[in-house]
Design an enzyme around this catalytic site. Structure first.
Site, PDB file in Angstrom:
ATOM      1  N   LYS A 253      36.611  46.630  40.170  1.00  9.43           N
ATOM      2  CA  LYS A 253      37.878  46.223  39.570  1.00  9.43           C
ATOM      3  C   LYS A 253      38.868  47.383  39.555  1.00  9.43           C
ATOM      4  CE  LYS A 253      39.012  46.363  35.278  1.00  9.43           C
ATOM      5  NZ  LYS A 253      39.136  46.231  33.825  1.00  9.43           N
ATOM      6  N   ASP A 271      39.670  40.954  36.061  1.00  5.09           N
ATOM      7  CA  ASP A 271      39.518  41.369  34.662  1.00  5.09           C
ATOM      8  C   ASP A 271      39.199  40.134  33.824  1.00  5.09           C
ATOM      9  OD1 ASP A 271      41.883  40.001  34.524  1.00  5.09           O
ATOM     10  OD2 ASP A 271      42.985  41.572  33.469  1.00  5.09           O
TER      11      ASP A 271
END
Length: 385
Positions: A253, A271
């Site tokens: 991420k 997220d």
């Protein structure tokens, strides 16, 4: 003399009568003729006996012919059964399923209409069993409409270079971008480079990072990250995914945030907001971030990944909240299978809006000018009322 005449006469008569019986025995020619006559009689008798045998053969042939004729008659009867089955093969029963293929376009058949329900009712509530093609179209339409709602979508972490972005992204775990943006100005003012932060006193860094939560673990991560940048990459942030994920505290991420926003390489940022919304929209039912990234990435061209991440995250922060989404104020409500989970009354839903849609400050202290021009407000500095 008189007695002898008649006696001799009778004897003569008898002799005359017996003569024909004894003649064949006496005449050899007669015997031969008799033999020939007997032989001819035998042959005639034999001929009579054999004649019926010759006649029986035609009879048998006639019988066999009759059997053959009956067999021919029965043969068609056997062939009539396939003849009855033949229409079943040529019957439109097999072609009947093809007719709905045309009806599927015009939606004329009742069954086809059921199959076409996703395409027709997508504006109301998309079904869970929609086809792959329908899913791709709906997902891309959602992204296009979100792009119109948030044309100025951008990463909501303040940064001026890749180093600041990677550190801010690591600090954003388990907290808001707003809190990170309020904290990083003091951190970067004291430690502007990887070399400075790598040599920092951990206790001093912990005190600066305390407002972000989990400050001890985050201090260890950013100091270790800075040391790795100095030792392995000469103090520069690498621009390759395989290098970024080797750094302490950096996962996929964080790596995609840096690649997409600092280097312009497409990437999907999965997220908590992204995970929540893509499951609500039924783009995927995966729960693992890596699997979500792969599933959603397959729905869009690679060039759309970075902006898609911004659009989804922005929508999750402003309208499609975790606890009470503002369904009544959602611009993509007709495309959302989860419509109705939140407030559907338009007036009540508007009161749930956050950030610029609700008249509140955004996440960044120094947002892009396009955001300000659209009515967005900069976030207040740390400690401001």
């Amino acid at each position: 003399m008189g007695e002898q005449g008649p006696g001799s006469g009778r004897k003569t008569a008898k002799t005359a009568k017996a003569a024909p019986e004894e003649a064949p025995e006496q005449s050899p020619a007669a015997k031969t003729a008799a033999r020939k006559t007997a032989a001819a009689a035998k042959k005639a008798a034999a001929a009579k006996k054999t004649a019926p045998a010759k006649k029986t053969t035609p009879a048998k042939k006639a019988a066999s012919a009759k059997k053959a004729a009956s067999a021919k008659k029965t043969a068609p009867a056997k062939q009539t059964a396939p003849a009855k089955k033949a229409p079943a093969k040529k019957a439109p029963a097999k072609r009947a399923p093809r007719k709905p293929a045309h009806a599927e376009v015009v939606a004329a058949d009742g069954t086809v209409a059921v199959k076409n329900v996703p395409a027709k009712t997508v504006a109301a509530k998309p079904p869970t069993s929609e086809s792959r093609t329908a899913l791709v179209r709906r997902a891309r339409r959602i992204n296009r409409e979100l792009a119109e709602v948030y044309p100025y979508a951008h990463p909501e972490l303040d940064f001026e270079n890749p180093f600041q972005l990677i550190v801010a992204t690591v600090l954003s775990a388990q907290t808001t971008d707003l809190r990170v943006n309020q904290t990083t100005p003091g951190l970067f003012a004291k430690y502007p480079t990887p070399e400075d932060l790598a040599a920092a006193n951990p206790e001093e860094v912990e005190e600066i990072l305390r407002p972000t939560g989990f400050f001890r673990a985050k201090t260890k991560s950013v100091i270790g990250l800075s040391k790795a940048l100095v030792e392995q990459f000469g103090g520069e942030v690498p621009s390759r995914l395989e290098d970024l994920v080797k750094l302490p505290g950096v996962g996929r991420k964080t790596a995609f945030v840096v690649l997409g926003n600092a280097f312009g390489h497409p990437g999907i940022t999965v997220d908590t907001h992204f995970q929540r919304l893509v499951r609500r929209w039924q783009w995927t039912d995966e729960t693992d971030p890596d699997k979500i990234e792969a599933a959603v990435g397959a729905l869009f061209p690679k060039g759309d990944w970075t902006d898609l991440s911004h659009h989804v995250i922005w929508h999750g922060r402003r309208i499609c909240h975790a606890r009470k989404p503002a369904c009544g104020a959602c611009p993509i409500a007709p495309l959302c299978p989860a419509y109705g989970e939140g407030e559907t009354d338009p007036e009540k839903a508007r009161k749930l809006l956050k950030y610029e849609k609700g008249g509140f400050p955004g996440q960044r202290l120094k947002p892009p000018q396009a955001y300000l021009d659209a009515g967005g407000k900069p976030a207040p500095p740390l400690g401001a009322g």
